[in-house]
Write a protein that holds these residues in place. Structure first.
Motif, PDB file in Angstrom:
ATOM      1  N   ASP A  91       0.858  -1.183   0.000  1.00  0.00           N
ATOM      2  CA  ASP A  91       0.000   0.000   0.000  1.00  0.00           C
ATOM      3  C   ASP A  91       0.894   1.233   0.000  1.00  0.00           C
ATOM      4  O   ASP A  91       1.261   1.741   1.057  1.00  0.00           O
TER       5      ASP A  91
ATOM      6  N   HIS B  40       7.377  -2.015   4.148  1.00  0.00           N
ATOM      7  CA  HIS B  40       7.235  -3.462   4.124  1.00  0.00           C
ATOM      8  C   HIS B  40       8.323  -4.052   3.230  1.00  0.00           C
ATOM      9  O   HIS B  40       8.038  -4.784   2.296  1.00  0.00           O
TER      10      HIS B  40
ATOM     11  N   ASN C 253       4.459  -8.868   4.269  1.00  0.00           N
ATOM     12  CA  ASN C 253       3.213  -8.287   4.771  1.00  0.00           C
ATOM     13  C   ASN C 253       2.031  -8.759   3.922  1.00  0.00           C
ATOM     14  O   ASN C 253       2.142  -8.888   2.697  1.00  0.00           O
ATOM     15  N   GLU C 254       0.937  -9.003   4.557  1.00  0.00           N
ATOM     16  CA  GLU C 254      -0.360  -9.214   3.904  1.00  0.00           C
ATOM     17  C   GLU C 254      -0.280  -9.996   2.602  1.00  0.00           C
ATOM     18  O   GLU C 254      -0.645  -9.501   1.540  1.00  0.00           O
TER      19      GLU C 254
ATOM     20  N   MET D 246      -2.975  -7.176  13.184  1.00  0.00           N
ATOM     21  CA  MET D 246      -3.000  -5.755  12.870  1.00  0.00           C
ATOM     22  C   MET D 246      -4.384  -5.183  13.153  1.00  0.00           C
ATOM     23  O   MET D 246      -5.390  -5.795  12.853  1.00  0.00           O
TER      24      MET D 246
ATOM     25  N   GLU E  34       0.745  -3.723  13.515  1.00  0.00           N
ATOM     26  CA  GLU E  34       0.202  -2.416  13.156  1.00  0.00           C
ATOM     27  C   GLU E  34      -0.970  -2.152  14.101  1.00  0.00           C
ATOM     28  O   GLU E  34      -1.794  -3.034  14.333  1.00  0.00           O
TER      29      GLU E  34
ATOM     30  N   HIS F 232      -4.216   3.538  13.946  1.00  0.00           N
ATOM     31  CA  HIS F 232      -4.054   4.060  12.585  1.00  0.00           C
ATOM     32  C   HIS F 232      -4.071   5.595  12.625  1.00  0.00           C
ATOM     33  O   HIS F 232      -5.109   6.207  12.844  1.00  0.00           O
TER      34      HIS F 232
ATOM     35  N   TRP G 221       0.681   2.567  13.076  1.00  0.00           N
ATOM     36  CA  TRP G 221       0.686   2.820  11.630  1.00  0.00           C
ATOM     37  C   TRP G 221       0.343   4.277  11.404  1.00  0.00           C
ATOM     38  O   TRP G 221      -0.781   4.659  11.705  1.00  0.00           O
TER      39      TRP G 221
ATOM     40  N   ASN H  51      -1.119   8.457   6.606  1.00  0.00           N
ATOM     41  CA  ASN H  51      -1.544   7.931   7.904  1.00  0.00           C
ATOM     42  C   ASN H  51      -0.489   8.164   8.978  1.00  0.00           C
ATOM     43  O   ASN H  51      -0.349   7.381   9.907  1.00  0.00           O
TER      44      ASN H  51
HETATM   45  C1  GAL Z   1      -2.430  -2.421   6.695  1.00  0.00           C
HETATM   46  C2  GAL Z   1      -1.240  -2.558   5.782  1.00  0.00           C
HETATM   47  C3  GAL Z   1      -0.507  -1.258   5.597  1.00  0.00           C
HETATM   48  C4  GAL Z   1      -1.484  -0.165   5.310  1.00  0.00           C
HETATM   49  C5  GAL Z   1      -2.475  -0.057   6.425  1.00  0.00           C
HETATM   50  C6  GAL Z   1      -3.544   0.969   6.179  1.00  0.00           C
HETATM   51  O1  GAL Z   1      -3.368  -3.385   6.380  1.00  0.00           O
HETATM   52  O2  GAL Z   1      -0.349  -3.522   6.226  1.00  0.00           O
HETATM   53  O3  GAL Z   1       0.407  -1.424   4.554  1.00  0.00           O
HETATM   54  O4  GAL Z   1      -2.171  -0.479   4.152  1.00  0.00           O
HETATM   55  O5  GAL Z   1      -3.154  -1.263   6.573  1.00  0.00           O
HETATM   56  O6  GAL Z   1      -3.078   2.246   6.145  1.00  0.00           O
END
Ligand code: GAL
Ligand code: MG
Length: 991
Positions: A196, A367, A444-445, A489, A512, A515, A543, A574
């Motif tokens: 992302d 990441h 990640n993810e 997360m 994470e 936010h 995050w 963010n």
């Molecule tokens: C998480 C992800 C991050 C970013 C965040 C939202 O799911 O690992 O890379 O996308 O959410 O800002």
């Protein structure tokens, strides 16, 4: 003749062609002197200007471009390091989960859209004096696929955008050389590089040539652990070398020699009572290696930092040097609003300073692996790192926010095994010697499968000294072996507790959480409470570090602003910091809740809780500051030696405090001396308590004024003031103190604030949208007002029936006193079936530009009921303009809570004042209305020289929330239930 073999881009077996083996990131010098001068004669930088040509597809590149005599004189210039998109050849694109080609190409790994694959060719001519040397070229990073040519010959091919691509170039070397690099935006790796972030490409880290002497250390593997109950150090050094006779090693500590030894492959040194490395005390030893060739000559000199430390999981708990560690961490993308993925050393220096100054002890390299310089900073200044492999395939299993792993990669597909295991190996080999790295993360993810388990296993096999982290397998429990740590997360506190209360088998972290998108970080303190409640709760990573806005001509831009389609708007922003690396008001909150020293003040006592693992509080100076009605009253300081992980209660000297005033007793911890990057006096944390209560005095019997009750208006005229109550408009339409008018639109009840990103994420903007219209189109059509005659002073009550169909209403009562005080009481009567509102207060549009305002309340940063730990009571002054937080997309901002009074200064002569009555207020003073903030999409769209000032006085204000920005509710204790009644009062006064 060299060709561009586009099959590589889609062939899962080809991701490296002719790449050199992966080695540690040690630097090689001819001599110690060179090392001290930071100038190695083995290195030759190839940074700087390149000639450049852009193509929409690599298919359009004719073979002539690859030839050594291709005429580049008329081509454009591009800078290396840097990103292609920021040279505006094509738009940078910001997407989150979806793949960037969504809607123009059907995903089908490993296939990519070859026709829409932006590609740049870089050209550089360079000279080499000695062509007999063994010469290599290194691209420290580059996205997404690189084809390298020298003098018209193909040198090699590389993928993995965040690790070096190194090739030997001897074979084609001449005195005058032409380097040609073809950089494609997409290869099959795009499926596993779906992080992302801004999709940026190019050569964004250093490019250089390096030679190696004949006798040379190729690779170093440092193992520096603690032994004998973490007292002694044991250094084991494994070296891969060529043509080496012997290596002279010297280990020293702060200039003092500890040991000298000669060896060839394996060095084994024990250090009694070693100074161990931790984020708190990042003690490093200097290991100098002098390489002796077969003729007995020194061929190279290497300096290797060595940090002795042991990181382990024991009884399900992660320990650093035997102590349970708690990560007060943050996620950091490698990003610059100017350079994109090219982050300068100065920016990294600023980043580490920020981390240390704000009590952060851990960073996840989200990441992907970072620039080596970042690891060096973390070693030197003390940060625990989770070093993450460059892998994310979010779009391969999340579709429209729903899990659908039907074509997930790498999953359990054998065809994807090699490519992802290669990334593990490379990450490990390059980064293994950094003491700051305590955990590896496989990516990640990316969902989970046998491949993620194999990645985990490979790390375990390569490195017995660091556990392995992965979060995404939490969705696929059968592949939970992909991680040694339970990691979620954005799990909410009850979800985390649910794991911790039910026979947990692994330590827990939130890789994470909280936010920090725009006005957020509310309720972060709830997570911190878990630290002391559960041994296996070992912290988390906010995050994230900074907004990823791109700055162009002073404008802060986000997804879509480059006409990039599809895109994900401002979701790339963010950070606790703004995109220009300055602090948002979230930073002080983070700093306070992350503090290693917790100070709890209760009347004349302070409890000092030292959460440090290795340092006592003797390095701090404790300052006691007492304020009387907000003003400085007295200050003294004391020292106290509280051992690591212990508490102590100390008495405070409160002599002279009486019961008639309000006192703030604040204790703060400051550094006694310079410490690492921080300077003597630096604030670590604080705690405070309030004794007594602030009172604003009003003579309630003073009715020394005249009242004129006319047809449409009622005027009240005192000595130095006048106020006009309108029967038709439903409020005060004129308010003058010493002749100065303060009212544009009447003071009226308010219920709406410009929606925050979190409000939008949890659909509060929709579910509570009715309050927007109530606020904007306040219903006073019934013209209900009442003058109350039997009061001692003039009293008028206005009634607003908010929604015709509902029972809810507001009564606002004004009482005017002869000394110019106007008491305002606002009473909201709730009704059934109403959605929550964001606030209940009174709004005043002032037809003037207020120069500054001063308040006694929580400051100095913006704060809300669920985000005010980092602010303290005091008298602060700022301007309406400075009070606009620089959230990239404007929204609710600038609130101050716990306000006793607020004074708005028009100039030296005139001011308007608001005082609390029995309860402190929420106040904001801004140059923009809630509607202007709501509708502006960028901070630069707001009028730079506004003429009005908006004063909002609230009795009640909803929290901002922060668990996530896509649905998490604001904690119910911080919400406002509109079915209930609310009432608050304040005074207006002026000069
Ligand atoms: C998480 C992800 C991050 C970013 C965040 C939202 O799911 O690992 O890379 O996308 O959410 O800002
Ligand atoms: Mg993602």
């Amino acid at each position: 003749m060299a060709t561009l073999n586009l099959n590589y881009l889609e062939d899962l077996n080809i991701f490296n062609v002719n790449k050199l083996d992966y080695y540690s990131d040690h630097k090689v010098y001819k001599s110690k002197q060179e090392y001290l001068n930071k100038q190695s004669s083995f290195y030759q930088s190839l940074n700087g200007e390149y000639k450049f040509k852009y193509f929409a597809s690599p298919k359009l590149i004719g073979e002539e471009y690859l030839k050594e005599d291709f005429d580049i004189s008329s081509l454009d210039i591009i800078n290396v390091p840097g990103c292609i998109e920021l040279n505006y050849t094509h738009a940078p694109q910001y997407v989150n989960q979806m793949y960037p080609w969504d809607g123009s190409f059907i995903s089908n790994p490993p296939h990519i859209d070859m026709d829409k694959n932006p590609t740049g060719i870089y050209f550089k001519d360079f000279d080499v004096a000695n062509i007999d040397e063994d010469l290599n070229i290194s691209f420290e990073a580059g996205a997404m696929a690189l084809y390298v040519y020298l003098n018209g010959e193909f040198v090699g091919y590389s993928e993995d955008s965040f690790l070096p691509a190194r090739f030997n170039i001897n074979k084609y070397l001449k005195h005058h050389n032409r380097l040609t690099v073809v950089v494609c935006s997409y290869s099959k790796a795009a499926y596993i590089e779906g992080q992302d972030f801004w999709r940026l490409t190019g050569l964004y880290r250093d490019v250089y040539l390096y030679s190696t002497p004949k006798a040379h250390i190729l690779d170093i593997k440092v193992l520096a652990n603690l032994e004998n109950n973490y007292q002694d150090g044991h250094l084991l050094l494994n070296v891969k070398s060529k043509n080496v006779k012997e290596i002279n090693a010297t280990l020293s500590y702060k200039g003092k020699e500890i040991c000298k030894k000669s060896f060839k492959d394996l060095l084994d040194i024990k250090v009694k009572n070693v100074y161990s490395w931790s984020a708190e005390v990042p003690d490093l030893y200097d290991l100098e290696l002098e390489v002796i060739d077969e003729n007995g000559e020194v061929s190279e000199y290497i300096h290797q930092d060595v940090g002795f430390r042991t990181f382990e999981i024991k009884n399900k708990v992660m320990l650093i040097n035997g102590k349970r560690v708690v990560f007060r961490g943050i996620n950091r993308h490698e990003f610059s609003s100017i350079g994109g993925r090219h982050v300068t050393k100065e920016e990294m220096d600023e980043d580490i300073r920020f981390m240390k100054a704000n009590n952060i002890n851990a960073v996840r390299t989200s990441h992907y692996p970072n620039d080596t310089y970042w690891y060096e900073l973390c070693d030197k200044y003390g940060i625990y790192l989770i070093d993450e492999v460059n892998m994310e395939s979010h779009g391969s299993w999340t579709k429209m926010d729903v899990f659908d792993p039907s074509w997930n990669v790498p999953g359990s597909l054998p065809s994807w095994e090699k490519i992802v295991l290669d990334r593990v190996k490379h990450t490990f080999e390059r980064d293994k010697n950094h003491p700051s790295i305590v955990i590896w993360s496989i990516g990640n993810e990316s969902w989970a499968g046998t491949n993620t388990v194999k990645m985990h296993d490979l790390f375990n096999e390569l490195d017995k000294t660091r556990p392995v982290h992965y979060e995404s397998c939490m969705h696929v429990r059968e592949f939970r072996d992909s991680t040694d740590i339970e990691s979620y997360m954005y799990a909410k506190v009850p979800e985390i507790e649910d794991y911790l209360n039910n026979n947990p088998d692994k330590p827990y972290i939130s890789c994470e959480y909280s936010h920090a998108m725009a006005n957020s970080l509310g309720g972060i303190d709830e997570y911190i409470k878990l630290e002391d409640k559960y041994e296996l709760y070992q912290g988390g990573f906010i995050w994230d570090y900074m907004d990823q806005g791109i700055i162009v001509d002073d404008k802060w831009l986000y997804g879509g602003d480059f006409f990039d389609r599809p895109h994900d708007n401002s979701f790339c922003c963010n950070g606790v910091r703004y995109c220009n690396r300055t602090d948002s008001p979230k930073v002080c909150e983070m700093k306070q809740v992350y503090a290693p020293v917790v100070l709890t003040v209760k009347k004349n006592k302070v409890e000092i809780y030292n959460k440090n693992l290795f340092i006592s509080t003797s390095i701090y100076n404790f300052v006691v500051t007492i304020l009387k009605n907000g003003k400085f009253y007295r200050e003294y300081s004391f020292n106290e030696d509280v051992a690591p992980l212990s508490k102590k209660v100390c008495s405070l000297d409160l002599e002279g405090i009486n019961e008639y005033d309000e006192y703030v007793v604040k204790v703060s911890a400051h550094l006694k001396d310079d410490y690492g990057l921080l300077q003597k006096g630096h604030l670590i944390s604080f705690g405070e308590d309030v004794i007594g209560q602030y009172k604003h005095s009003v003579d309630e019997n003073d009715n020394n004024y005249k009242v004129f009750n006319s047809d449409l208006n009622i005027g009240v005229y005192g000595d130095k003031f006048s106020v006009l109550f309108s029967k038709r408009e439903g409020g005060i339409i004129s308010l003058k103190y010493n002749g100065q008018e303060w009212v544009n639109k009447p003071l009226l009840p308010t219920f709406f604030r410009a929606n925050t990103d979190n409000d939008r994420g949890n659909r509060f903007n929709i579910t509570s949208s009715i309050w927007y219209s109530v606020d904007q189109f306040l219903n006073y059509t019934n013209k209900q007002y009442k003058v109350i005659d039997d009061e001692k002073v003039f009293t008028i009550v206005y009634t607003y029936i908010l929604m015709n169909s509902m029972q809810n209403k507001v009564d606002v009562t004004y009482k005017v006193y002869g000394d110019g005080n106007i008491e305002v009481n606002a009473h909201y009567y709730g009704a059934n079936n109403l959605p929550e509102f964001a606030l209940f207060g009174m709004n005043l549009a002032i037809p003037l530009k207020v120069e500054s305002f001063k308040y006694y309340g929580l400051g100095e940063q913006e704060n809300y009921i669920d985000r005010h730990n980092g602010t303290s009571l005091g008298i602060y002054q700022t301007t309406p303009m400075e009070n606009v937080s620089k959230y990239i997309e404007p929204q609710e901002c600038g609130n101050r809570s716990e306000v006793r009074y607020c004074k708005l200064y028009l100039n030296n002569h005139h001011s308007l004042k608001i005082y609390m009555k029995d309860k402190p207020l929420n106040i904001s003073v801004l140059p923009y209305s809630n509607i202007e903030l709501e509708f502006a999409k960028h901070i630069h769209e707001l009028n730079k020289s506004p003429n009005y000032t908006y004063l909002r006085v609230c009795g009640f204000m909803r929290g901002v929330g922060g668990d996530d920005s896509w649905g998490a509710p604001v904690l119910s204790k911080y919400c406002l239930d509109a079915t209930k009644d609310y009432e608050f009062s304040f005074y207006i006064q002026g000069e």
